[in-house]
Motif scaffolding. Structure first.
Motif, PDB file in Angstrom:
ATOM      1  N   UNK A  51       0.830  -1.202   0.000  1.00 37.07           N
ATOM      2  CA  UNK A  51       0.000   0.000   0.000  1.00 37.07           C
ATOM      3  C   UNK A  51       0.864   1.252   0.000  1.00 37.07           C
ATOM      4  N   UNK A  52       1.896   1.232   0.836  1.00 43.38           N
ATOM      5  CA  UNK A  52       2.756   2.418   0.922  1.00 43.38           C
ATOM      6  C   UNK A  52       3.465   2.678  -0.390  1.00 43.38           C
ATOM      7  N   UNK A  53       4.029   1.611  -0.947  1.00 47.76           N
ATOM      8  CA  UNK A  53       4.791   1.778  -2.191  1.00 47.76           C
ATOM      9  C   UNK A  53       3.891   2.213  -3.342  1.00 47.76           C
ATOM     10  N   UNK A  54       2.670   1.700  -3.330  1.00 45.45           N
ATOM     11  CA  UNK A  54       1.760   2.045  -4.430  1.00 45.45           C
ATOM     12  C   UNK A  54       1.206   3.466  -4.315  1.00 45.45           C
ATOM     13  N   UNK A  55       1.263   4.007  -3.113  1.00 46.20           N
ATOM     14  CA  UNK A  55       0.692   5.340  -2.921  1.00 46.20           C
ATOM     15  C   UNK A  55       1.503   6.351  -3.720  1.00 46.20           C
ATOM     16  N   UNK A  56       0.801   7.273  -4.353  1.00 42.83           N
ATOM     17  CA  UNK A  56       1.505   8.286  -5.130  1.00 42.83           C
ATOM     18  C   UNK A  56       2.095   9.322  -4.195  1.00 42.83           C
TER      19      UNK A  56
ATOM     20  N   UNK B  17       4.155   5.594 -14.620  1.00 45.43           N
ATOM     21  CA  UNK B  17       4.452   4.339 -13.922  1.00 45.43           C
ATOM     22  C   UNK B  17       5.933   4.005 -13.992  1.00 45.43           C
ATOM     23  N   UNK B  18       6.499   4.216 -15.191  1.00 46.79           N
ATOM     24  CA  UNK B  18       7.924   3.910 -15.330  1.00 46.79           C
ATOM     25  C   UNK B  18       8.740   4.839 -14.431  1.00 46.79           C
ATOM     26  N   UNK B  19       8.331   6.110 -14.449  1.00 46.74           N
ATOM     27  CA  UNK B  19       9.032   7.062 -13.586  1.00 46.74           C
ATOM     28  C   UNK B  19       8.918   6.631 -12.120  1.00 46.74           C
ATOM     29  N   UNK B  20       7.722   6.234 -11.728  1.00 44.49           N
ATOM     30  CA  UNK B  20       7.486   5.800 -10.347  1.00 44.49           C
ATOM     31  C   UNK B  20       8.383   4.631  -9.981  1.00 44.49           C
ATOM     32  N   UNK B  21       8.448   3.674 -10.882  1.00 39.48           N
ATOM     33  CA  UNK B  21       9.290   2.495 -10.621  1.00 39.48           C
ATOM     34  C   UNK B  21      10.755   2.909 -10.488  1.00 39.48           C
ATOM     35  N   UNK B  62      10.486  -4.460 -17.221  1.00 32.48           N
ATOM     36  CA  UNK B  62      11.714  -5.254 -17.232  1.00 32.48           C
ATOM     37  C   UNK B  62      12.888  -4.390 -17.673  1.00 32.48           C
ATOM     38  N   UNK B  63      12.648  -3.610 -18.734  1.00 30.93           N
ATOM     39  CA  UNK B  63      13.712  -2.723 -19.210  1.00 30.93           C
ATOM     40  C   UNK B  63      14.083  -1.740 -18.098  1.00 30.93           C
ATOM     41  N   UNK B  64      13.059  -1.206 -17.431  1.00 30.58           N
ATOM     42  CA  UNK B  64      13.306  -0.219 -16.379  1.00 30.58           C
ATOM     43  C   UNK B  64      14.089  -0.842 -15.231  1.00 30.58           C
ATOM     44  N   UNK B  65      13.653  -2.026 -14.804  1.00 36.17           N
ATOM     45  CA  UNK B  65      14.353  -2.709 -13.718  1.00 36.17           C
ATOM     46  C   UNK B  65      15.817  -2.918 -14.059  1.00 36.17           C
ATOM     47  N   UNK B  66      16.035  -3.458 -15.270  1.00 35.71           N
ATOM     48  CA  UNK B  66      17.413  -3.755 -15.662  1.00 35.71           C
ATOM     49  C   UNK B  66      18.249  -2.488 -15.704  1.00 35.71           C
ATOM     50  N   UNK B  67      17.648  -1.457 -16.271  1.00 39.05           N
ATOM     51  CA  UNK B  67      18.412  -0.220 -16.409  1.00 39.05           C
ATOM     52  C   UNK B  67      18.761   0.348 -15.034  1.00 39.05           C
ATOM     53  N   UNK B 124      16.655  -1.763  -0.807  1.00 40.29           N
ATOM     54  CA  UNK B 124      15.530  -1.086  -1.438  1.00 40.29           C
ATOM     55  C   UNK B 124      15.131  -1.747  -2.745  1.00 40.29           C
ATOM     56  N   UNK B 125      16.132  -2.144  -3.536  1.00 45.09           N
ATOM     57  CA  UNK B 125      15.817  -2.667  -4.859  1.00 45.09           C
ATOM     58  C   UNK B 125      14.954  -3.931  -4.790  1.00 45.09           C
ATOM     59  N   UNK B 126      15.382  -4.947  -4.029  1.00 48.64           N
ATOM     60  CA  UNK B 126      14.501  -6.126  -3.961  1.00 48.64           C
ATOM     61  C   UNK B 126      13.132  -5.802  -3.370  1.00 48.64           C
ATOM     62  N   UNK B 127      13.118  -4.875  -2.410  1.00 49.36           N
ATOM     63  CA  UNK B 127      11.846  -4.517  -1.790  1.00 49.36           C
ATOM     64  C   UNK B 127      10.880  -3.912  -2.822  1.00 49.36           C
ATOM     65  N   UNK B 128      11.420  -2.977  -3.610  1.00 45.99           N
ATOM     66  CA  UNK B 128      10.571  -2.339  -4.629  1.00 45.99           C
ATOM     67  C   UNK B 128      10.145  -3.358  -5.668  1.00 45.99           C
ATOM     68  N   UNK B 129      11.084  -4.201  -6.056  1.00 41.36           N
ATOM     69  CA  UNK B 129      10.745  -5.208  -7.064  1.00 41.36           C
ATOM     70  C   UNK B 129       9.672  -6.153  -6.533  1.00 41.36           C
ATOM     71  N   UNK B 130       9.795  -6.518  -5.291  1.00 39.02           N
ATOM     72  CA  UNK B 130       8.869  -7.512  -4.746  1.00 39.02           C
ATOM     73  C   UNK B 130       7.505  -6.917  -4.429  1.00 39.02           C
ATOM     74  N   UNK B 131       7.485  -5.738  -3.852  1.00 37.91           N
ATOM     75  CA  UNK B 131       6.205  -5.227  -3.343  1.00 37.91           C
ATOM     76  C   UNK B 131       5.612  -4.091  -4.162  1.00 37.91           C
ATOM     77  N   UNK B 132       6.435  -3.462  -5.006  1.00 34.23           N
ATOM     78  CA  UNK B 132       5.850  -2.442  -5.890  1.00 34.23           C
ATOM     79  C   UNK B 132       5.571  -3.067  -7.248  1.00 34.23           C
ATOM     80  N   UNK B 133       6.618  -3.646  -7.795  1.00 32.32           N
ATOM     81  CA  UNK B 133       6.458  -4.266  -9.106  1.00 32.32           C
ATOM     82  C   UNK B 133       5.842  -5.653  -8.978  1.00 32.32           C
ATOM     83  N   UNK B 134       5.861  -6.209  -7.771  1.00 29.21           N
ATOM     84  CA  UNK B 134       5.336  -7.527  -7.455  1.00 29.21           C
ATOM     85  C   UNK B 134       5.929  -8.626  -8.323  1.00 29.21           C
ATOM     86  N   UNK B 135       7.250  -8.555  -8.463  1.00 26.45           N
ATOM     87  CA  UNK B 135       7.954  -9.644  -9.151  1.00 26.45           C
ATOM     88  C   UNK B 135       8.065 -10.824  -8.192  1.00 26.45           C
ATOM     89  N   UNK B 136       8.170 -12.019  -8.784  1.00 21.11           N
ATOM     90  CA  UNK B 136       8.376 -13.198  -7.943  1.00 21.11           C
ATOM     91  C   UNK B 136       9.833 -13.215  -7.471  1.00 21.11           C
TER      92      UNK B 136
END
Lengths: 543, 175
Positions: A51-56, B17-21, B62-67, B124-136
């Motif tokens: 939720x936190x990460x998705x929040x803008x 979205x890409x910017x956010x990621x 995927x491109x964004x993550x890699x970059x 931070x990177x794995x966290x964002x990938x896992x919970x923002x991008x929801x990668x496995x």
């Protein structure tokens, strides 16, 4: 009973354990209250994070910046190298091959029958070629240096983005090196005045002089060229370079080392010598008996009177041509009347395109060669000659090959279509503007001399654009005609053939040809703007 | 031309979205802006390889993550950006420590995001990938060139760090 490690539990919460391990952990958790509460806490935490990460955040609410399309470093470098090589090649070919070929062909062609105007055209072309080569010579270094600098700048910009390596630094070094040895560009001296502008006899100017004034008096010595504008221009001094004048009245009584080119209402030359050619246009032109011209004289005027010693040929377009001097070459007169007066001596032939009755020849006049009268050539039906069709086929093949190469090189050209209604009108409008404005701007830029290479490039691009315009229109007509074919060459050929037939239609062909040219030119201009523009997508999307 | 037009529409739709990621991965708005431009540039170059049946987001993400990962790697100037699994494992917290949802309210996303942004890259990177991008975990492992377990450890540590920093700040009211 051993609890699963924190890692296993965490991975289990994220459903990231392999199936067999996941089963074990699940079995344990079912029986263990502590682990159960930990697992649900971990799951809640994950949800919390999601939720936190998705929040803008405020930072995400940025404006979408303009997308800059990628520039291809390789393509850019290749293009620059190619251009430099092309310039060198062009220069080489121009000097050695073309000069010779054109000269020889010119001599050969004059021996067979051709319309008289050819003589003048070929001389003009030759002169321009010679001058063009010289110009290119002088500015080649400048052009190449400019290209290198542009390359270097682009590389610098790219380096910031891509951290490009040594190559870019080498190119920059090369560019700087080229700049260190700049082409010798002659300096300029600009002078202007609302009233009388005088270059006194005591003054010597070692530069190219550009003057503008109501009355311009040049009494001093100028070692470079002189370009003069004004109501009245009087030259009594000496000019080692060329003299270009644009005025109401021009009087030259001094010596000019190079070419004299001028347009004036009344142009008078007396007691002077001209080392190069004399090219004049005006209403009344008088070249006195005490003048010596080193090379050719070409005059377009109402009344021409030449008493001078002319080293080579005299071409005159006029109502009346009076000739009383000595001529080292041929006399070509395209006039109503030709009068050979006094003790005129013409070493070559006299060709008079006019009525025999309009030739007056004084008794003392000597003509060593022949006197020829050429009647206006009859208008032949151009459609009735084989040459016409052969020429059309040759043109078609050339256009086809050129078009094919361009479509292959610039794939964006393939997507162009004429567009119906307003779109077509818009293209035509843009085309007309491009057609008219480019040469005007080019000439304006050329006046500054430093702009000469740009003028040259602009005119080349302009001519290329005009040629390509019809091809582009042909390609899109081809797409309409053979819409079910995927073969690009076939559609192009069909379109070009159609265009070729249509523009050769009697009466309306010329107009259609013009319309095609401006539409095509407009399409090309729009394409170029599209390709280089950095406009935002919002605007483009509404296009 | 059609290709360009299609890409432009996608750019407009997905830029945010890409910017956010990228921002979450790089934890800098300015870097993310550059990265987003670069990502779209790369995407534009290889747009003809894009399979139309694949979701565009997946492809560009995927491109964004890699970059971004490349960027971070270049920044840290060494390949071991994501540390050593066994060293990390030694620092794993005790299982009964309070979790984030108990430390900070669901509404206070700002504070939590600040804490996330302050995390070292390797967490931070794995966290964002896992919970923002929801990668496995497998996908993350592949992208970071580490093992799946290592991903688990990093995530575990990341969450621990967050708990610590949130607890230290003393913000929000848990449940």
């Amino acid at each position: 009973m051993t609890h699963p490690t924190p890692l296993k539990l965490s991975m289990h919460a994220d459903e990231a354990l392999p199936p067999n391990e996941a089963e074990q952990v699940a079995a344990h958790v079912e029986a263990c209250e502590l682990c159960q509460s930990q697992l649900s806490a971990l799951r809640a935490e994950t949800q919390h994070l999601v939720t936190a990460l998705r929040a803008d955040t405020p930072e995400d609410a940025r404006e979408v910046p303009t997308f800059s399309r990628p520039a291809s470093l390789r393509g850019f470098a290749l293009a620059n190298i190619g251009t430099a090589l092309l310039i060198w090649l062009a220069q080489f070919l121009w000097k050695t091959l073309f000069g010779e070929m054109i000269l020889n062909t010119a001599t050969w062609l004059t021996s067979v029958y051709i319309p008289d105007i050819y003589q003048l055209t070929s001389t003009t072309a030759l002169y321009l070629l010679e001058e063009g080569t010289a110009m290119l010579d002088a500015y080649l270094g400048f052009v190449i240096a400019t290209l290198l600098i542009i390359t270097a700048l682009a590389l610098l910009l790219m380096r910031q983005r891509f951290r490009a390596g040594t190559l870019s630094m080498c190119l920059i070094a090369a560019a700087v090196g080229t700049l260190m040895v700049p082409a010798p560009v002659q300096a300029l001296d600009f002078r202007r005045s609302e009233g009388v502008l005088t270059i006194p006899a005591s003054e010597t100017i070692d530069d190219t002089l550009i003057v503008r004034g109501e009355t311009v008096l040049i009494e001093g010595t100028i070692t470079g060229d002189v370009i003069a504008f004004g109501e009245e221009i009087n030259v009594t001094g000496s000019i080692r370079g060329n003299l270009f004048t644009f005025a109401e009245i021009v009087k030259v009584r001094g010596d000019v080392g190079g070419l004299v080119l001028g347009a004036a209402n009344t142009y008078t030359l007396s007691t002077s010598s001209v080392g190069g050619d004399l090219w004049l246009a005006g209403e009344n032109i008088e070249v006195g008996g005490d003048v010596r011209i080193g090379r050719n004289v070409a005059i377009a005027s109402d009344n021409v009177s030449v008493g001078a010693d002319v080293g080579r040929d005299l071409f005159a377009y006029a109502e009346t041509v009076d000739m009383s001097g000595n001529l080292g070459g041929n006399l070509e007169a395209f006039s109503q009347r030709l009068r050979l007066l006094g003790d005129a001596h013409i070493v070559g032939n006299v060709r008079f395109r006019g009525n025999e009755a309009e030739l007056f020849r004084a008794d003392e006049v000597r003509v060593d060669g022949d006197v020829e009268f050429l009647a206006r050539p009859e208008e032949k039906n151009r459609y009735a000659t084989v040459e016409f069709y052969l020429w059309q086929i040759a043109q078609l093949i050339a256009a086809f090959l050129f078009g094919l190469a361009m479509l292959w090189l610039v794939p964006a050209l393939r997507g162009l279509s004429i567009g119906a209604g307003l779109e077509g009108l818009k293209s035509a409008g843009i085309g007309i503007v491009a057609l008219v404005s480019v040469p005007i701007i080019a000439v304006l830029v050329a006046i500054t001399l430093i702009g000469l290479p740009f003028t040259f490039l602009a005119l080349v691009a302009w001519l290329l654009g005009i040629y390509l315009a019809t091809i582009v229109v042909g390609a899109s007509i081809g797409q309409m005609l053979v819409s079910n074919s995927d073969s690009m060459p076939l559609t192009l050929l069909a379109g070009l053939a159609t265009v070729m037939v249509v523009v050769n239609l009697p009466v309306i062909g010329g107009i259609i040809g013009f319309i095609f040219t401006i539409i095509g030119l407009g399409m090309l201009v729009q394409l170029v703007f599209d390709l280089v523009s950095t406009r935002g997508f919002d605007e483009q999307a509404t296009d | 031309m059609a290709r360009t037009a299609a890409f432009e529409i996608l750019y407009r739709d997905y830029y945010g979205r890409v910017f956010g990621l990228c921002r979450r991965l790089l934890s800098s708005g300015d870097l993310a802006e550059d990265a987003a431009q670069e990502v779209f540039m790369r995407a534009y170059k290889s747009f003809n390889k894009y399979d139309i049946n694949q979701p565009f987001w997946q492809w560009i993400a995927t491109i964004a993550n890699n970059h971004c990962i490349d960027q971070l790697r270049a920044r840290s100037r060494k390949q071991a950006l994501f540390g050593d699994e066994t060293v990390e494992l030694e620092q794993v917290p005790s299982p009964d420590a309070p979790v984030l949802s108990e430390l900070i309210s669901n509404e206070d996303t700002g504070a939590l995001n600040q804490a996330i942004a302050a995390l070292p890259d390797r967490y931070r990177v794995p966290l964002v990938l896992a919970y923002f991008h929801q990668s496995s975990y497998d996908d993350i492992a592949k992208q970071l060139n580490i093992s799946r377990n290592h991903v688990g450890v990093l995530l575990l540590r990341a969450k621990q760090r967050l708990r610590d920093s949130v607890a230290a700040e003393g913000v929000g009211g848990g449940q």
